[in-house]
Design an enzyme around this catalytic site. Sequence first.
Site, mmCIF file in Angstrom:
data_model
loop_
_atom_site.group_PDB
_atom_site.id
_atom_site.type_symbol
_atom_site.label_atom_id
_atom_site.label_comp_id
_atom_site.label_asym_id
_atom_site.label_seq_id
_atom_site.Cartn_x
_atom_site.Cartn_y
_atom_site.Cartn_z
ATOM 1 N N ASN A 179 -8.320 -1.626 13.253
ATOM 2 C CA ASN A 179 -9.716 -1.666 12.794
ATOM 3 C C ASN A 179 -9.987 -2.867 11.892
ATOM 4 O O ASN A 179 -11.005 -2.917 11.218
ATOM 5 C CB ASN A 179 -10.075 -0.362 12.066
ATOM 6 C CG ASN A 179 -9.276 -0.173 10.774
ATOM 7 O OD1 ASN A 179 -8.382 -0.968 10.468
ATOM 8 N ND2 ASN A 179 -9.585 0.871 10.033
ATOM 9 N N GLU A 221 -9.657 -1.175 4.128
ATOM 10 C CA GLU A 221 -10.350 -0.692 5.315
ATOM 11 C C GLU A 221 -11.686 -1.413 5.497
ATOM 12 O O GLU A 221 -12.172 -2.071 4.565
ATOM 13 C CB GLU A 221 -10.599 0.815 5.161
ATOM 14 C CG GLU A 221 -9.335 1.650 5.100
ATOM 15 C CD GLU A 221 -8.736 1.950 6.466
ATOM 16 O OE1 GLU A 221 -8.499 1.004 7.243
ATOM 17 O OE2 GLU A 221 -8.508 3.138 6.755
ATOM 18 N N ASP A 236 0.838 -1.204 0.000
ATOM 19 C CA ASP A 236 0.000 0.000 0.000
ATOM 20 C C ASP A 236 0.872 1.254 0.000
ATOM 21 O O ASP A 236 2.051 1.200 0.358
ATOM 22 C CB ASP A 236 -0.983 0.005 1.192
ATOM 23 C CG ASP A 236 -0.328 -0.337 2.521
ATOM 24 O OD1 ASP A 236 0.917 -0.290 2.615
ATOM 25 O OD2 ASP A 236 -1.067 -0.645 3.478
ATOM 26 N N HIS A 251 -8.109 -3.800 9.289
ATOM 27 C CA HIS A 251 -7.643 -3.705 7.896
ATOM 28 C C HIS A 251 -6.440 -4.613 7.649
ATOM 29 O O HIS A 251 -5.692 -4.958 8.554
ATOM 30 C CB HIS A 251 -7.368 -2.248 7.477
ATOM 31 C CG HIS A 251 -6.198 -1.577 8.114
ATOM 32 N ND1 HIS A 251 -6.177 -0.228 8.401
ATOM 33 C CD2 HIS A 251 -4.988 -2.038 8.523
ATOM 34 C CE1 HIS A 251 -5.013 0.091 8.932
ATOM 35 N NE2 HIS A 251 -4.276 -0.988 9.020
#
Length: 255
Positions: free
Chosen positions: A143, A150, A74, A145
């Site tokens: 979270n 996401e 990423d 991810h």
Amino acid sequence: MVNKSENWNLTVLRDALAASTSAADIVSNTLLSKPDATISFPTGSTPLGMFDVLAARTARGEADFSNVTVFCLDEYVGVTVADPNSLTRWLSEALLERIGVKPEQLHKLPVTAVDLVESAAEYDRTVSARGGLDLAILGLGPNGHIGYNEPGSSADSRTRVITLTAESRSQASAYWGGSLTVPDRAMTMGVATLLESKQIVLLVTGEAKADMLRRTLQEPMSAEVPASWLRMAGSRLTIIADEAAASGLSIARSG
Ligand code: PGA
């Protein structure tokens, strides 16, 4: 231990050092069986111990990365490696330069392209054309991810631009002592792209991740916790956790 119905592997080790070493062992074994393997590495604080082990093995001549190809997982949109926010730059400094991976062995996400949609699809096709990565090592976001997939990311998502959650942006900003403004969009390899990998390692350490690891492994797979999709990889998935991260799981210690 092996999950009976879904067939993925879970290794729970005493502490982060043992977990890091175990993840590094998988990298080393991949190199032995395929010196020209394609690999992706995670960013974040979790993999730092594994990076140290791999750098030490390289320095001792026990690991040879000279023929591997690394695909970035990423990167922030519009960011070049000259930017202090750059995840590619971070990975280069934290790992690649230490293990002798040269810039020409690295596929960077095309985050400054004019046509981000087509460029992301092209990156995706490059990975798929190789039959998927040989090894994808991933961290687990607070979270849920993986990469920057996401919450809301579907199992069939491909490499694409995604808008980051406020939580992820403040998590990233904290790496720099809160001194940098983190861009609000990133390009990430997709969940489906990662699921094509021949081997996937999810490395998770620390008590702060315990509840998210429980949700990842013990709740129904869902886009709310993108990491849960990794279970679709079955026996190609190995979760390596330390006891603190595994403390929310209803399983026994296995290693
Ligand atoms: P961390 O980040 O290793 O810093 O907890 C993990 C991630 O967001 O993938």
